[in-house]
Enzyme design. Structure first.
Site, PDB file in Angstrom:
ATOM      1  N   ARG A   1       9.465  -9.852   9.600  1.00  7.11           N
ATOM      2  CA  ARG A   1       8.429 -10.832   9.901  1.00  7.11           C
ATOM      3  C   ARG A   1       9.006 -12.136  10.095  1.00  7.11           C
ATOM      4  O   ARG A   1       8.440 -13.389   9.789  1.00  7.11           O
ATOM      5  CB  ARG A   1       7.339 -11.075   8.628  1.00  7.11           C
ATOM      6  CG  ARG A   1       6.395  -9.806   8.499  1.00  7.11           C
ATOM      7  CD  ARG A   1       5.592  -9.500   9.736  1.00  7.11           C
ATOM      8  NE  ARG A   1       4.708  -8.550   9.389  1.00  7.11           N
ATOM      9  CZ  ARG A   1       4.809  -7.049   9.666  1.00  7.11           C
ATOM     10  NH1 ARG A   1       6.170  -6.718   9.984  1.00  7.11           N
ATOM     11  NH2 ARG A   1       3.992  -6.350   9.145  1.00  7.11           N
TER      12      ARG A   1
ATOM     13  N   SER B   1      -2.470  -8.677   7.130  1.00  9.37           N
ATOM     14  CA  SER B   1      -1.666  -8.985   5.829  1.00  9.37           C
ATOM     15  C   SER B   1      -1.454 -10.545   5.740  1.00  9.37           C
ATOM     16  O   SER B   1      -1.027 -11.023   6.301  1.00  9.37           O
ATOM     17  CB  SER B   1      -0.295  -8.359   5.799  1.00  9.37           C
ATOM     18  OG  SER B   1      -0.492  -6.943   6.036  1.00  9.37           O
TER      19      SER B   1
ATOM     20  N   GLU C   1       2.363 -14.777   4.715  1.00 11.20           N
ATOM     21  CA  GLU C   1       2.737 -14.419   6.096  1.00 11.20           C
ATOM     22  C   GLU C   1       1.921 -15.243   7.076  1.00 11.20           C
ATOM     23  O   GLU C   1       2.475 -15.703   8.033  1.00 11.20           O
ATOM     24  CB  GLU C   1       2.351 -13.078   6.370  1.00 11.20           C
ATOM     25  CG  GLU C   1       3.292 -12.415   7.484  1.00 11.20           C
ATOM     26  CD  GLU C   1       2.461 -11.457   8.178  1.00 11.20           C
ATOM     27  OE1 GLU C   1       2.532 -11.401   9.367  1.00 11.20           O
ATOM     28  OE2 GLU C   1       2.269 -10.192   7.471  1.00 11.20           O
TER      29      GLU C   1
HETATM   30  N1  EPU Z   1       6.743   1.979   3.190  1.00 12.66           N
HETATM   31  C1  EPU Z   1       7.642   2.415   3.645  1.00 12.66           C
HETATM   32  N2  EPU Z   1       8.011   3.621   4.174  1.00 12.66           N
HETATM   33  C2  EPU Z   1       6.892   4.300   3.866  1.00 12.66           C
HETATM   34  C3  EPU Z   1       5.706   4.028   3.316  1.00 12.66           C
HETATM   35  C4  EPU Z   1       5.650   2.536   2.896  1.00 12.66           C
HETATM   36  O1  EPU Z   1       8.781   1.640   3.626  1.00 12.66           O
HETATM   37  O2  EPU Z   1       6.784   5.549   4.267  1.00 12.66           O
HETATM   38  C5  EPU Z   1       6.512   0.396   2.588  1.00 12.66           C
HETATM   39  C6  EPU Z   1       6.263  -0.555   3.508  1.00 12.66           C
HETATM   40  O3  EPU Z   1       6.870  -1.128   4.536  1.00 12.66           O
HETATM   41  C7  EPU Z   1       5.644  -1.670   2.838  1.00 12.66           C
HETATM   42  C8  EPU Z   1       5.228  -0.925   1.553  1.00 12.66           C
HETATM   43  O4  EPU Z   1       5.807   0.252   1.840  1.00 12.66           O
HETATM   44  O5  EPU Z   1       6.716  -2.492   2.482  1.00 12.66           O
HETATM   45  C9  EPU Z   1       3.670  -0.595   1.386  1.00 12.66           C
HETATM   46  O6  EPU Z   1       3.287   0.111   2.751  1.00 12.66           O
HETATM   47  P1  EPU Z   1       1.626   0.166   3.175  1.00 12.66           P
HETATM   48  O7  EPU Z   1       1.609   1.028   4.232  1.00 12.66           O
HETATM   49  O8  EPU Z   1       0.667   0.153   2.193  1.00 12.66           O
HETATM   50  O9  EPU Z   1       1.441  -0.991   4.032  1.00 12.66           O
HETATM   51  P2  EPU Z   1       1.161  -2.517   3.695  1.00 12.66           P
HETATM   52  O10 EPU Z   1       2.259  -3.272   2.747  1.00 12.66           O
HETATM   53  O11 EPU Z   1      -0.101  -2.991   3.273  1.00 12.66           O
HETATM   54  C10 EPU Z   1       2.590  -3.354   5.757  1.00 12.66           C
HETATM   55  C11 EPU Z   1       2.386  -4.525   6.685  1.00 12.66           C
HETATM   56  C12 EPU Z   1       1.346  -4.273   7.773  1.00 12.66           C
HETATM   57  C13 EPU Z   1       1.455  -2.869   8.221  1.00 12.66           C
HETATM   58  C14 EPU Z   1       1.608  -1.890   7.419  1.00 12.66           C
HETATM   59  C15 EPU Z   1       2.054  -0.433   7.945  1.00 12.66           C
HETATM   60  C16 EPU Z   1       3.226  -6.648   5.852  1.00 12.66           C
HETATM   61  C17 EPU Z   1       3.069  -7.707   5.349  1.00 12.66           C
HETATM   62  N3  EPU Z   1       2.139  -5.746   6.169  1.00 12.66           N
HETATM   63  O12 EPU Z   1       1.400  -3.282   4.925  1.00 12.66           O
HETATM   64  O13 EPU Z   1       1.142  -5.202   8.750  1.00 12.66           O
HETATM   65  O14 EPU Z   1       0.408  -2.465   9.467  1.00 12.66           O
HETATM   66  O15 EPU Z   1       2.800  -2.208   6.451  1.00 12.66           O
HETATM   67  O16 EPU Z   1       3.310  -0.494   8.360  1.00 12.66           O
HETATM   68  O17 EPU Z   1       4.401  -6.025   6.001  1.00 12.66           O
HETATM   69  C18 EPU Z   1       0.395  -7.432   9.068  1.00 12.66           C
HETATM   70  O18 EPU Z   1       1.483  -7.706   9.074  1.00 12.66           O
HETATM   71  O19 EPU Z   1      -0.632  -8.171   9.332  1.00 12.66           O
HETATM   72  C19 EPU Z   1       0.510  -6.059   8.859  1.00 12.66           C
HETATM   73  C20 EPU Z   1      -1.016  -5.444   8.749  1.00 12.66           C
END
Ligand code: EPU
Length: 335
Positions: A163, A236, A331
């Protein structure tokens, strides 16, 4: 160049905050940038915006907002399986992603349904479901404010990070991004490593294709993330913190926390899990709250001020810090 005065910003930020801007200009042709930078509006405070999907107005904007609305997509095949696709800054990101998939230009499907415009994608290196836009960007075209010259940045010069990019750091406020070039694939390979995609894919029992991955990601996002047309939000609100592995292991003794390794010594932990563990998921205070399906998302239930959202965000940050000794950074940009 039409200048609007004392404009309500409700339609210009996905949080639907009712702040006002002294002036607002929409740029539909790149030549209008010269006009803007020759006008009196450049002497006061000004800021370029896309769809306002990563902004929180905590007060009225005492200056001129400039919204990029330039449109146009061009392409050039460079190998049997590679194509360079250029899109103007004002193109809607998701419309662009769908257009590419329809044409058979693949790779962006994991980045389905992200709100915002093409010109903002390099600034914060948008990412989701195992992909970041930096994996595709080859060039960023910009207007240099100091000289009025056109400049081009290579992928390396953008200094992309999680990001993050040079446009949020050393080059902040010095350029207007006018166009972005992406290198896409003409074959059907897909990236389906991300757990949530894997699960959905297995359930469909279909062979993965870029179109199917787009649909799966869109479906996951619709389930987790509130629709900005219904409930004001900016995706996020916080970044996922990167902490020392040792600290993670200590936390793990007490909490069932997930971790995704970044290096031998560092790991990324889901901020959503920390916020949920601390009891904030679904919390509501007047017109602001933490989304019931996704703790990383703060929402405006209607009529909230930016300050109220900011106050809630700070309370959550302090509480998470106190309980787990982890800083969760915002963010979203506070304006
Ligand atoms: N993760 C992995 N591999 C996986 C599953 C999860 O590396 O197979 C990591 C993700 O990178 C993240 C954490 O585990 O660090 C949690 O993943 P989750 O899918 O719960 O997503 P999240 O943290 O709620 C983040 C992004 C979203 C994006 C989703 C899906 C940020 C701040 N947010 O959310 O982005 O859509 O992952 O990849 O990094 C946004 O930036 O506005 C946003 C919605």
């Amino acid at each position: 160049m039409e200048v609007r005065k004392n404009v309500s910003l409700k339609e210009y930020n996905t949080f639907a905050i009712e702040a006002r801007a002294d002036f607002l200009i929409e740029i539909s042709e790149e030549q209008q940038l010269d006009e803007f930078f020759a006008s009196e509006y450049k002497d006061g405070k000004y800021m370029f915006i896309g769809d306002g999907s990563n902004l929180l107005f905590v007060q009225d904007y005492k200056g001129c907002l400039v919204k990029m609305q330039t449109k146009g997509i061009t392409s050039q095949k460079i190998a049997d399986n590679k194509i360079l696709v250029k899109a103007k800054a004002g193109e809607n990101w998701d419309d662009f992603v769908r257009y590419c998939i329809e044409k058979g230009w693949n790779g962006l499907e994991n980045l389905a349904l992200i709100p915002g415009k093409v010109g903002s994608t390099p600034v914060q290196n948008i990412g989701a479901y195992g992909r970041e836009v930096k994996d595709f960007i080859t060039k960023v075209f910009a207007y240099e404010i100091a000289t009025g010259q056109r400049v081009v940045f290579s992928n390396e010069q953008c200094k992309f990070g999680y990001r993050d990019s040079t446009f949020k750091n050393e080059k902040k406020g010095r350029y207007v991004i006018t166009e972005v070039e992406y290198c896409l694939s003409l074959n059907n390979e897909v990236n389906v490593q991300y757990e949530d995609i894997q699960k959905c894919l297995q359930a469909t029992q279909q062979t993965a294709s870029p179109k199917l991955v787009y649909e799966i990601v869109a479906q996951i996002r619709r389930q987790k993330l509130p629709d900005v047309k219904i409930l004001g939000n900016a995706g996020s609100f916080f970044k996922n913190p990167i902490i020392p592995r040792q600290q993670y292991e200590e936390l793990l003794r007490q909490y069932p926390l997930k971790c995704y390794p970044i290096s031998d010594t560092l790991c990324k932990v889901p901020a959503a899990q920390l916020i949920t563990l601390a009891g904030w998921k679904g919390y509501r205070e007047g017109s602001v709250g933490v989304h019931t399906n996704q703790a990383l998302v703060l929402v405006n239930y209607g009529g909230a001020t930016g300050q109220e959202i900011k106050n809630l965000a700070e309370k959550i940050q302090k509480d998470v810090k106190k309980r787990y000794h982890v800083n969760i950074e915002m963010e979203v940009n506070l304006i």
